[in-house]
Design a protein around this motif. Structure first.
Motif, PDB file in Angstrom:
ATOM      1  N   GLY A 258       0.793  -1.223   0.000  1.00 17.86           N
ATOM      2  CA  GLY A 258       0.000   0.000   0.000  1.00 17.86           C
ATOM      3  C   GLY A 258       0.824   1.271   0.000  1.00 17.86           C
ATOM      4  N   GLY A 259       0.395   2.254   0.769  1.00 21.56           N
ATOM      5  CA  GLY A 259       1.074   3.546   0.772  1.00 21.56           C
ATOM      6  C   GLY A 259       0.588   4.412  -0.379  1.00 21.56           C
TER       7      GLY A 259
ATOM      8  N   ILE B 209      10.662  -1.313  -7.410  1.00 18.52           N
ATOM      9  CA  ILE B 209      11.318  -0.892  -6.177  1.00 18.52           C
ATOM     10  C   ILE B 209      10.252  -0.361  -5.230  1.00 18.52           C
ATOM     11  CG2 ILE B 209      13.006   0.700  -5.151  1.00 18.52           C
ATOM     12  CD1 ILE B 209      14.111   0.925  -8.136  1.00 18.52           C
ATOM     13  N   CYS B 210      10.251  -0.846  -3.996  1.00 16.58           N
ATOM     14  CA  CYS B 210       9.335  -0.335  -2.981  1.00 16.58           C
ATOM     15  C   CYS B 210      10.174   0.028  -1.761  1.00 16.58           C
ATOM     16  CB  CYS B 210       8.304  -1.398  -2.618  1.00 16.58           C
ATOM     17  SG  CYS B 210       7.301  -0.983  -1.164  1.00 16.58           S
ATOM     18  N   SER B 211       9.907   1.194  -1.195  1.00  9.19           N
ATOM     19  CA  SER B 211      10.725   1.615  -0.066  1.00  9.19           C
ATOM     20  C   SER B 211      10.427   0.782   1.181  1.00  9.19           C
ATOM     21  CB  SER B 211      10.518   3.102   0.218  1.00  9.19           C
ATOM     22  OG  SER B 211       9.167   3.342   0.548  1.00  9.19           O
ATOM     23  N   HIS B 212       9.358   0.013   1.132  1.00  8.82           N
ATOM     24  CA  HIS B 212       9.021  -0.838   2.268  1.00  8.82           C
ATOM     25  C   HIS B 212       9.402  -2.308   2.004  1.00  8.82           C
ATOM     26  CE1 HIS B 212       6.860  -1.908   5.931  1.00  8.82           C
ATOM     27  NE2 HIS B 212       6.351  -2.917   5.266  1.00  8.82           N
TER      28      HIS B 212
ATOM     29  N   VAL C 225       4.530 -10.877  -8.216  1.00  8.09           N
ATOM     30  CA  VAL C 225       3.381 -11.793  -8.212  1.00  8.09           C
ATOM     31  C   VAL C 225       3.428 -12.667  -6.964  1.00  8.09           C
ATOM     32  CG1 VAL C 225       2.285 -13.743  -9.401  1.00  8.09           C
ATOM     33  CG2 VAL C 225       3.176 -11.811 -10.727  1.00  8.09           C
ATOM     34  N   LYS C 226       4.605 -13.152  -6.669  1.00  7.09           N
ATOM     35  CA  LYS C 226       4.818 -14.009  -5.510  1.00  7.09           C
ATOM     36  C   LYS C 226       4.401 -13.294  -4.220  1.00  7.09           C
ATOM     37  CE  LYS C 226       8.896 -14.868  -3.858  1.00  7.09           C
ATOM     38  NZ  LYS C 226      10.314 -15.265  -3.721  1.00  7.09           N
ATOM     39  N   ARG C 227       4.822 -12.052  -4.085  1.00  4.63           N
ATOM     40  CA  ARG C 227       4.501 -11.298  -2.872  1.00  4.63           C
ATOM     41  C   ARG C 227       3.017 -11.006  -2.754  1.00  4.63           C
ATOM     42  NH1 ARG C 227       8.969  -8.405  -0.352  1.00  4.63           N
ATOM     43  NH2 ARG C 227      10.853  -8.959  -1.454  1.00  4.63           N
ATOM     44  N   VAL C 228       2.423 -10.565  -3.868  1.00  3.05           N
ATOM     45  CA  VAL C 228       1.018 -10.151  -3.817  1.00  3.05           C
ATOM     46  C   VAL C 228       0.106 -11.366  -3.586  1.00  3.05           C
ATOM     47  CG1 VAL C 228      -0.880  -9.116  -5.128  1.00  3.05           C
ATOM     48  CG2 VAL C 228       1.385  -8.071  -5.185  1.00  3.05           C
TER      49      VAL C 228
END
Ligand SMILES: [Zn+2]
Length: 108
Positions: free
Chosen positions: A38-39, A55-58, A68-71
Motif C-alpha cells: 500500500g502507501g 522498487i518499494c521503499s518498504h 506476483v509471488k509477494r502479492v
C-alpha cells in the motif's frame, strides 16, 4: 515449463501480465501505491530490461515474478504457473515485445 522458462517468456510483457492478475502498478517510472503493502508513492515500476523490475521503499525490490509471488503469497513455482496461464491469453501473445531497456552506461 520451468520457472526460468516462464520468466523468459514473460520478459517485456509485464505491463500486460500484471493487470491481468489484478496487480496494479503505476506507469513506468512513476511513483505510486505498492500492490503489496500500500502507501501512496512508495512504489516504482521501472520494468528494467523488460523483467518487470520494481522498487518499494518498504518491501525492497525484485522482478515481475517476485511481485506476483509477494502479492499472491504463493511460492515462486506457483507464481510462475499463474504467470504461465496469463501468457496463454491472446492479448498477451498479440502484444509486441518492446525492446529491452539498456542499462545506463557508466561514463568511461
Ligand atoms: Zn511494498
Amino acid at each position: 515449463m520451468t520457472v526460468t522458462q516462464i520468466a523468459t517468456a514473460a520478459r517485456g510483457r509485464w505491463p500486460v501480465i500484471l493487470p491481468l492478475l489484478g496487480i496494479t502498478v503505476p506507469d513506468n517510472g512513476r511513483h505510486g501505491p505498492c500492490p503489496h503493502c500500500g502507501g501512496d508513492d512508495r512504489f516504482r515500476f521501472d520494468d528494467m530490461e523488460g523483467r518487470g523490475m520494481w522498487i518499494c521503499s518498504h518491501c525492497g525490490n525484485g522482478d515481475g515474478l517476485d511481485l506476483v509471488k509477494r502479492v499472491t503469497g504463493d511460492d515462486v513455482k506457483k507464481a510462475a504457473q499463474v504467470v504461465a496461464q496469463v501468457l496463454e491469453f491472446r492479448d498477451v501473445q498479440d502484444m509486441p515485445v518492446k525492446p529491452a531497456k539498456e542499462k545506463p552506461r557508466s561514463a568511461t
